[in-house]
Scaffold this motif. Structure first.
Motif, PDB file in Angstrom:
ATOM      1  N   ILE A  53       0.842  -1.194   0.000  1.00 42.42           N
ATOM      2  CA  ILE A  53       0.000   0.000   0.000  1.00 42.42           C
ATOM      3  C   ILE A  53       0.876   1.242   0.000  1.00 42.42           C
ATOM      4  N   THR A  54       0.657   2.099  -0.982  1.00 38.16           N
ATOM      5  CA  THR A  54       1.341   3.387  -1.038  1.00 38.16           C
ATOM      6  C   THR A  54       0.315   4.464  -0.749  1.00 38.16           C
ATOM      7  N   TYR A  55       0.596   5.270   0.265  1.00 31.67           N
ATOM      8  CA  TYR A  55      -0.340   6.296   0.710  1.00 31.67           C
ATOM      9  C   TYR A  55       0.443   7.578   0.933  1.00 31.67           C
ATOM     10  N   GLY A  56       0.175   8.592   0.079  1.00 31.52           N
ATOM     11  CA  GLY A  56       0.998   9.788   0.156  1.00 31.52           C
ATOM     12  C   GLY A  56       2.408   9.433  -0.268  1.00 31.52           C
ATOM     13  N   ASP A  57       3.377   9.680   0.617  1.00 33.07           N
ATOM     14  CA  ASP A  57       4.770   9.357   0.300  1.00 33.07           C
ATOM     15  C   ASP A  57       5.277   8.158   1.087  1.00 33.07           C
ATOM     16  N   ASN A  58       4.379   7.365   1.617  1.00 34.85           N
ATOM     17  CA  ASN A  58       4.759   6.231   2.445  1.00 34.85           C
ATOM     18  C   ASN A  58       4.284   4.923   1.811  1.00 34.85           C
ATOM     19  N   THR A  59       5.084   3.869   1.924  1.00 27.54           N
ATOM     20  CA  THR A  59       4.717   2.556   1.411  1.00 27.54           C
ATOM     21  C   THR A  59       4.786   1.526   2.537  1.00 27.54           C
ATOM     22  N   VAL A  60       3.727   0.725   2.656  1.00 29.00           N
ATOM     23  CA  VAL A  60       3.635  -0.270   3.722  1.00 29.00           C
ATOM     24  C   VAL A  60       3.246  -1.615   3.121  1.00 29.00           C
ATOM     25  N   ALA A  61       3.944  -2.669   3.502  1.00 32.22           N
ATOM     26  CA  ALA A  61       3.584  -4.024   3.095  1.00 32.22           C
ATOM     27  C   ALA A  61       2.720  -4.637   4.194  1.00 32.22           C
ATOM     28  N   MET A  62       1.560  -5.167   3.816  1.00 36.28           N
ATOM     29  CA  MET A  62       0.637  -5.738   4.803  1.00 36.28           C
ATOM     30  C   MET A  62       0.224  -7.141   4.375  1.00 36.28           C
ATOM     31  N   LYS A  63       0.158  -8.024   5.369  1.00 29.32           N
ATOM     32  CA  LYS A  63      -0.274  -9.394   5.113  1.00 29.32           C
ATOM     33  C   LYS A  63      -1.221  -9.809   6.225  1.00 29.32           C
ATOM     34  N   GLY A  64      -2.290 -10.504   5.858  1.00 30.55           N
ATOM     35  CA  GLY A  64      -3.237 -10.936   6.873  1.00 30.55           C
ATOM     36  C   GLY A  64      -4.457 -10.047   6.914  1.00 30.55           C
ATOM     37  N   THR A  65      -4.919  -9.749   8.131  1.00 27.72           N
ATOM     38  CA  THR A  65      -6.148  -8.984   8.314  1.00 27.72           C
ATOM     39  C   THR A  65      -5.834  -7.579   8.791  1.00 27.72           C
ATOM     40  N   TYR A  66      -6.400  -6.598   8.108  1.00 27.60           N
ATOM     41  CA  TYR A  66      -6.127  -5.213   8.486  1.00 27.60           C
ATOM     42  C   TYR A  66      -7.210  -4.280   7.937  1.00 27.60           C
ATOM     43  N   LEU A  67      -7.230  -3.075   8.492  1.00 29.14           N
ATOM     44  CA  LEU A  67      -8.091  -2.002   8.007  1.00 29.14           C
ATOM     45  C   LEU A  67      -7.233  -1.010   7.235  1.00 29.14           C
ATOM     46  N   PHE A  68      -7.811  -0.480   6.158  1.00 31.27           N
ATOM     47  CA  PHE A  68      -7.128   0.570   5.407  1.00 31.27           C
ATOM     48  C   PHE A  68      -8.106   1.728   5.225  1.00 31.27           C
ATOM     49  N   PHE A  69      -7.650   2.931   5.541  1.00 33.72           N
ATOM     50  CA  PHE A  69      -8.484   4.118   5.460  1.00 33.72           C
ATOM     51  C   PHE A  69      -7.988   5.020   4.333  1.00 33.72           C
ATOM     52  N   SER A  70      -8.888   5.404   3.432  1.00 31.51           N
ATOM     53  CA  SER A  70      -8.526   6.271   2.308  1.00 31.51           C
ATOM     54  C   SER A  70      -9.168   7.637   2.481  1.00 31.51           C
ATOM     55  N   ASN A  71      -8.318   8.658   2.539  1.00 26.09           N
ATOM     56  CA  ASN A  71      -8.757  10.045   2.650  1.00 26.09           C
ATOM     57  C   ASN A  71      -8.819  10.643   1.247  1.00 26.09           C
ATOM     58  N   PRO A  72      -9.895  11.351   0.873  1.00 26.78           N
ATOM     59  CA  PRO A  72      -9.996  11.879  -0.497  1.00 26.78           C
ATOM     60  C   PRO A  72      -8.927  12.899  -0.847  1.00 26.78           C
ATOM     61  N   ARG A  73      -8.221  13.430   0.160  1.00 26.04           N
ATOM     62  CA  ARG A  73      -7.205  14.445  -0.110  1.00 26.04           C
ATOM     63  C   ARG A  73      -5.827  13.852  -0.406  1.00 26.04           C
TER      64      ARG A  73
END
Length: 292
Positions: A53-73
């Motif tokens: 997941i790339t969000y803004g200028d940050n990249t995170v690798a996720m595996k398993g169960t998680y929540l992801f929040f997307s801001n329209p900005r």
């Protein structure tokens, strides 16, 4: 779940009717294209998958169960590292959450606090609770009963409130990273305001409060972050960029001073004249006459 190609975009038709849409995430998807700015928020519960997941200028690798929040900005991109992502995704407009409790939950959640990580890993109990809320929303949405929409709003509020409770122990980075991140996002947003292309389209963001609102953070937090990361105040960055643009417009365009003042967000030319003189020691007219 995400945009899956150059011609495919998320189906948001339900948003226009109810301000809300939910669907199951199933099957294998190609990497999403960078997500353009939208007018809706998005909460995704991933119950199975290995994603980047790339969000803004940050990249995170996720595996398993998680929540992801997307801001329209803030733009985001999701890429499957393995096949088989599963889960649920709900989209909603800010107007959909129209109660005081809902707006407070939205304001205090990872959806709008861009200084926090938008990804929250869940343990088994947390995942079970979140899944029950998404299943209930999906059931109500499929039934299509407008009278049940308050139940959907309550589910969203519960997700946001529980996410805010979990977030402190799930942050992927510390306070220093959060400070650097919000400062970088401010500088990126500041840069995007320029160059000014037309006098009829004035700057929309002129003050620290304007930028704080656009980034969904408190102005004091923004000021502290920018000062800590750059050594200069938020206002100094904004003023310096406005003056730099004013000089460029005076040197390289034939716009009159009133048009330049308006394009830079000044209501009256006299305000711009005083602002420019305080910063440079010269009036705009004198500066322009010195143009080589």
């Amino acid at each position: 779940m995400e945009t899956t190609g150059a011609t495919r975009r998320p189906d948001t038709s339900g948003l226009k009717y109810k301000g809300f849409k939910i669907h199951e995430v199933s099957g294998d998807e190609r990497p999403s294209q960078p997500h353009a700015r939208r007018d809706y928020y998005k909460i995704v519960l991933v119950t199975a998958g290995n994603t980047l997941i790339t969000y803004g200028d940050n990249t995170v690798a996720m595996k398993g169960t998680y929540l992801f929040f997307s801001n329209p900005r803030v733009a985001h991109r999701v890429e499957d590292l393995e096949k088989g992502r599963r889960g649920y995704a709900c989209l909603f407009s800010e107007d959909f959450i129209n109660s005081r409790e809902g707006k407070n939950a939205l304001r205090d959640s990872p959806l709008t606090r861009v200084e926090d990580s938008p990804v929250i890993a869940l343990n088994e109990a947390q995942a079970s609770f979140m899944k029950s809320l998404f299943v209930k929303m999906l059931e109500v949405y499929r039934d299509g009963f407008p009278a049940c929409m308050p139940l959907v709003k309550t589910c969203i509020e519960l997700i946001l409130q529980d996410a805010s409770r979990i977030q402190p122990s799930q942050q992927l980075t510390g306070r220093q990273y959060g400070t650097s991140r919000i400062s970088a996002m401010f500088l990126e947003l500041l840069a995007k305001q320029f160059p000014v292309e037309h006098p009829g389209e004035p700057l929309l963001l002129r003050s620290a409060h304007d930028y704080a609102k656009a980034l969904s953070v408190h102005v004091n937090y923004l000021n502290r972050s920018v000062k800590s990361s750059t050594g200069k105040s938020t206002s100094a960055h904004i003023s310096g960029r406005i003056i730099s643009e004013a000089k460029a417009l005076l040197r390289h365009t034939n716009w009159n001073v009133a048009d330049i003042a308006y394009s830079l967000g000044f209501e009256y030319p006299t305000y711009f004249n005083n602002y420019f003189k305080r910063a440079t020691g010269q009036t705009p007219h004198v500066f322009r006459k010195q143009k080589v």
